[in-house]
Design a protein around this motif. Sequence first.
Motif, PDB file in Angstrom:
ATOM      1  N   VAL A 290     -37.118  -5.668  79.335  1.00  0.00           N
ATOM      2  CA  VAL A 290     -37.204  -4.382  78.650  1.00  0.00           C
ATOM      3  C   VAL A 290     -38.652  -3.905  78.567  1.00  0.00           C
ATOM      4  N   VAL A 291     -39.532  -4.787  78.095  1.00  0.00           N
ATOM      5  CA  VAL A 291     -40.937  -4.414  77.916  1.00  0.00           C
ATOM      6  C   VAL A 291     -41.579  -4.050  79.249  1.00  0.00           C
TER       7      VAL A 291
ATOM      8  N   ILE B 183     -52.577  -1.090  77.372  1.00  0.00           N
ATOM      9  CA  ILE B 183     -51.352  -1.391  76.636  1.00  0.00           C
ATOM     10  C   ILE B 183     -51.599  -2.593  75.732  1.00  0.00           C
ATOM     11  N   VAL B 184     -51.219  -2.455  74.476  1.00  0.00           N
ATOM     12  CA  VAL B 184     -51.220  -3.576  73.535  1.00  0.00           C
ATOM     13  C   VAL B 184     -49.811  -3.708  72.964  1.00  0.00           C
ATOM     14  N   SER B 185     -49.316  -4.923  72.897  1.00  0.00           N
ATOM     15  CA  SER B 185     -48.044  -5.174  72.219  1.00  0.00           C
ATOM     16  C   SER B 185     -48.300  -5.966  70.941  1.00  0.00           C
ATOM     17  N   ILE B 186     -47.523  -5.652  69.903  1.00  0.00           N
ATOM     18  CA  ILE B 186     -47.566  -6.430  68.669  1.00  0.00           C
ATOM     19  C   ILE B 186     -46.149  -6.848  68.321  1.00  0.00           C
TER      20      ILE B 186
ATOM     21  N   THR C 143     -44.223 -17.841  76.630  1.00  0.00           N
ATOM     22  CA  THR C 143     -43.215 -16.796  76.802  1.00  0.00           C
ATOM     23  C   THR C 143     -41.969 -17.395  77.446  1.00  0.00           C
ATOM     24  N   THR C 144     -40.836 -17.242  76.770  1.00  0.00           N
ATOM     25  CA  THR C 144     -39.579 -17.780  77.286  1.00  0.00           C
ATOM     26  C   THR C 144     -38.479 -16.736  77.181  1.00  0.00           C
TER      27      THR C 144
ATOM     28  N   GLU D 141     -42.020 -11.841  75.619  1.00  0.00           N
ATOM     29  CA  GLU D 141     -42.437 -10.702  76.427  1.00  0.00           C
ATOM     30  C   GLU D 141     -43.804 -10.809  77.086  1.00  0.00           C
ATOM     31  N   ILE D 142     -44.724 -11.547  76.533  1.00  0.00           N
ATOM     32  CA  ILE D 142     -46.142 -11.345  76.831  1.00  0.00           C
ATOM     33  C   ILE D 142     -46.519 -11.724  78.255  1.00  0.00           C
ATOM     34  N   ALA D 143     -46.021 -12.823  78.785  1.00  0.00           N
ATOM     35  CA  ALA D 143     -46.382 -13.214  80.151  1.00  0.00           C
ATOM     36  C   ALA D 143     -46.014 -12.123  81.151  1.00  0.00           C
TER      37      ALA D 143
END
Length: 258
Positions: free
Chosen positions: A90-91, A106-109, A175-176, A201-203
């Motif tokens: 999704v991300v 882009i930054v995700s929190i 990330t899994t 999501e991060i990887a």
Amino acid sequence: MSFPNYPEKHQLDSLLSGNEMIEFRNRLGRLPKIEPPEALLLCLHRGLPERMRWRIPIRYVGRMMGDLYLVKKTNRRVAVLTNFGIGAPVVTALAEEFIAWGVRQIVSISWGGGISAELQAGDIVICGRALRDEGTSHHYLPSGKYVEASQRLVNRLSEALQARNVPFHIGTTWTTDAPYRETREEVKQYQSEGIKTVEMEIAALYALGQVRRVEAASIVVVGDSLAKLRWQAPADVRPIERSLEMVYRAAIDALNNA
């Protein structure tokens, strides 16, 4: 089951691009009628931008698989996307479209799990790199264990938190795709390697950033924990909510100054 002898997926051309999807959305009238923002905050914690709107005014501008807002104090430079779901596919799909639209940082929190025994609920971790235990990043980059954040954005986030006297850690996240398949053996191994958090999501976001040549970084606020080799829910969510609010403010400042 046998498979053709294809090259690795990242070496193949894609049938669909973010540019084509943006053009399709525009043709259907489903692209917000604004100039593309330069920077995007992906807020995986539902309701946070709306809750913070009295302190950080925002303007709703439409939907792109989630609710899209412009942050008023940034002169429309920074957008916030929220209420869109979770997970690497999704991300990454969202980020692909925003990059095609013009976003360059882009930054995700997000709320994530604690792996390190030193972390408590509400602790803040800037994720300098991510362990690639999901599928999406392997469609973008050659196989490898880790993928790195943008060091410049990591520095900006650090400076923004320091300016607010907010304590934080910088470290590696796991990330899994399968939170219900995290095992004791994995947690013990990753603790021995110094990994601090786990999320979904991060990887993938970092891999996409490298391939599309945009800056990407992420912050995790610790909620639940696997540090004692069993799942532990937070006893009190108020420290987590307070940290998410501080991280939200700092991330907007970092993107506005990037």
